[in-house]
Design an enzyme around this catalytic site. Structure first.
Site, PDB file in Angstrom:
ATOM      1  N   ASP A  58      34.625  39.254  73.745  1.00  0.00           N
ATOM      2  CA  ASP A  58      36.011  38.946  73.389  1.00  0.00           C
ATOM      3  C   ASP A  58      36.623  37.908  74.328  1.00  0.00           C
ATOM      4  OD1 ASP A  58      38.304  39.226  71.851  1.00  0.00           O
ATOM      5  OD2 ASP A  58      39.113  40.826  73.109  1.00  0.00           O
ATOM      6  N   ASN A 101      37.731  41.270  61.258  1.00  0.00           N
ATOM      7  CA  ASN A 101      37.920  39.842  61.545  1.00  0.00           C
ATOM      8  C   ASN A 101      38.106  39.000  60.277  1.00  0.00           C
ATOM      9  OD1 ASN A 101      35.773  39.928  64.494  1.00  0.00           O
ATOM     10  ND2 ASN A 101      38.006  39.979  64.397  1.00  0.00           N
TER      11      ASN A 101
HETATM   12  C1  IPE Z   1      36.484  42.621  68.616  1.00  0.00           C
HETATM   13  O1  IPE Z   1      37.397  41.671  69.080  1.00  0.00           O
HETATM   14  C2  IPE Z   1      35.495  41.995  67.682  1.00  0.00           C
HETATM   15  C3  IPE Z   1      34.539  41.047  68.274  1.00  0.00           C
HETATM   16  C4  IPE Z   1      34.464  40.703  69.507  1.00  0.00           C
HETATM   17  C5  IPE Z   1      33.614  40.488  67.339  1.00  0.00           C
HETATM   18  P1  IPE Z   1      38.814  41.465  68.388  1.00  0.00           P
HETATM   19  O2  IPE Z   1      39.451  40.350  69.088  1.00  0.00           O
HETATM   20  O3  IPE Z   1      38.653  41.330  66.915  1.00  0.00           O
HETATM   21  O4  IPE Z   1      39.538  42.847  68.698  1.00  0.00           O
HETATM   22  P2  IPE Z   1      41.089  43.217  68.685  1.00  0.00           P
HETATM   23  O5  IPE Z   1      41.632  42.775  67.373  1.00  0.00           O
HETATM   24  O6  IPE Z   1      41.737  42.509  69.825  1.00  0.00           O
HETATM   25  O7  IPE Z   1      41.125  44.696  68.884  1.00  0.00           O
HETATM   26  C1  IPE Z   2      36.027  37.189  70.097  1.00  0.00           C
HETATM   27  O1  IPE Z   2      36.986  36.323  70.597  1.00  0.00           O
HETATM   28  C2  IPE Z   2      35.241  36.601  68.955  1.00  0.00           C
HETATM   29  C3  IPE Z   2      35.552  37.178  67.644  1.00  0.00           C
HETATM   30  C4  IPE Z   2      36.360  38.184  67.428  1.00  0.00           C
HETATM   31  C5  IPE Z   2      34.900  36.579  66.506  1.00  0.00           C
HETATM   32  P1  IPE Z   2      38.450  36.255  69.982  1.00  0.00           P
HETATM   33  O2  IPE Z   2      38.454  35.225  68.922  1.00  0.00           O
HETATM   34  O3  IPE Z   2      38.911  37.598  69.546  1.00  0.00           O
HETATM   35  O4  IPE Z   2      39.267  35.767  71.226  1.00  0.00           O
HETATM   36  P2  IPE Z   2      40.742  36.202  71.635  1.00  0.00           P
HETATM   37  O5  IPE Z   2      40.739  37.701  71.790  1.00  0.00           O
HETATM   38  O6  IPE Z   2      41.654  35.747  70.558  1.00  0.00           O
HETATM   39  O7  IPE Z   2      40.973  35.497  72.926  1.00  0.00           O
HETATM   40 MG    MG Z   3      39.920  39.077  70.532  1.00  0.00          MG
END
Ligand code: IPE
Ligand code: IPE
Ligand code: MG
Length: 246
Positions: free
Chosen positions: A20, A68
């Site tokens: 993340d 997502n």
């Molecule tokens: C979790 O991260 C999913 C992945 C890393 C693929 P998110 O960014 O989607 O999680 P939330 O929404 O902050 O809980």
């Molecule tokens: C994790 O990084 C990757 C996916 C969820 C696909 P994020 O895209 O959630 O990154 P932040 O949390 O917005 O920084």
């Molecule tokens: Mg995230």
């Protein structure tokens, strides 16, 4: 100067990672979010190599969650394109370095191109045995439990911990010993709900694109210092000296 690697008395057999922080990494650089995801692929390459070098046997990463899909359409299509490109670009190297790939998650909703790429990558690397890499894509812990229950029910078997466990999508590997989440959030976000019952949790402040060998070693070192009790007392664990559930 490069910091020397810590001496790890115990290395987790299975490491799971919620990768993340890509979006924030990009935002801080005034870049589009997809640039963060692209950099995230680089961080993953680095992490795969480092885990294999340290003797981790199974690495499971969360790449795209069931939720997502709710992101803006350009980000979702950017992530799908990135997966398709990574499949063609990375598979030869993974194959050469002994990594066996598994894609874990629902294939419903994925394009024909992506589905074919996933299947081909699994076949290409199927004889490798140095390290298993599970990429959780279009995955949700609730989806996993529900699909396992549906499979057990349709086979007419009784629903037990054992039958469900065998039908879960990570039944080919033991449960994660260590779960790392980067990006500073302290939540599971529907990752491995069933399999993380006894995983040690490590929350890293590093954004995923910045997660390097030193950050990995920090998590592995913390793991090595934990006492895993699996419901027993500390005194019982001290006499058996076991780090594993079995
Ligand atoms: C979790 O991260 C999913 C992945 C890393 C693929 P998110 O960014 O989607 O999680 P939330 O929404 O902050 O809980
Ligand atoms: C994790 O990084 C990757 C996916 C969820 C696909 P994020 O895209 O959630 O990154 P932040 O949390 O917005 O920084
Ligand atoms: Mg995230």
């Amino acid at each position: 100067m490069k910091k020397s690697r810590p001496n790890l008395p115990v290395v987790p057999h299975h490491v799971a990672i919620v990768m993340d922080g890509n979006g924030r990494w990009a935002h801080r650089r005034l870049l589009p979010r997809v640039a963060g995801h692209r950099q995230g692929v680089e961080a993953l390459r680095r992490c795969i190599r480092a885990c294999a070098e340290r003797g981790v046997q199974v690495l499971t990463v969360f790449a795209f969650s069931s939720e997502n899909w709710n992101r803006p359409t350009d980000e979702v299509s950017g992530l799908m394109d990135l997966l398709a490109t990574a499949l063609t670009r990375e598979v030869p190297e993974l194959k050469a370095s002994g990594i066996r790939l598994h894609f874990v998650g629902s294939r419903t909703g994925l394009s024909e191109r992506v589905r074919a790429g996933l299947a081909a990558a699994e076949v290409e690397t199927s004889t490798n045995s140095r390290m298993v890499l599970n990429v959780c894509f279009n995955y949700g812990g609730r989806w996993d439990i529900a699909q396992a229950a549906a499979r057990v029910a349709s086979a007419g078997e009784p629903i037990t911990e054992e039958s469900l466990g065998k039908a879960m999508s990570l039944a080919h590997v033991p449960d994660p010993d260590l779960l790392i989440r980067t990006g500073g959030e302290q939540r599971i976000s529907n990752f491995l709900l069933w399999q993380c019952a006894y995983s040690e949790m490590f929350f890293s402040e590093h954004l995923w694109p910045e997660f390097d060998e030193a950050a990995l070693d920090e998590a592995l070192l913390a793991f090595a210092q934990r006492e895993r009790r699996f419901g027993k007392t500390s005194a019982q664990v001290a006499t058996s000296g076991s780090q594993a559930l079995a």
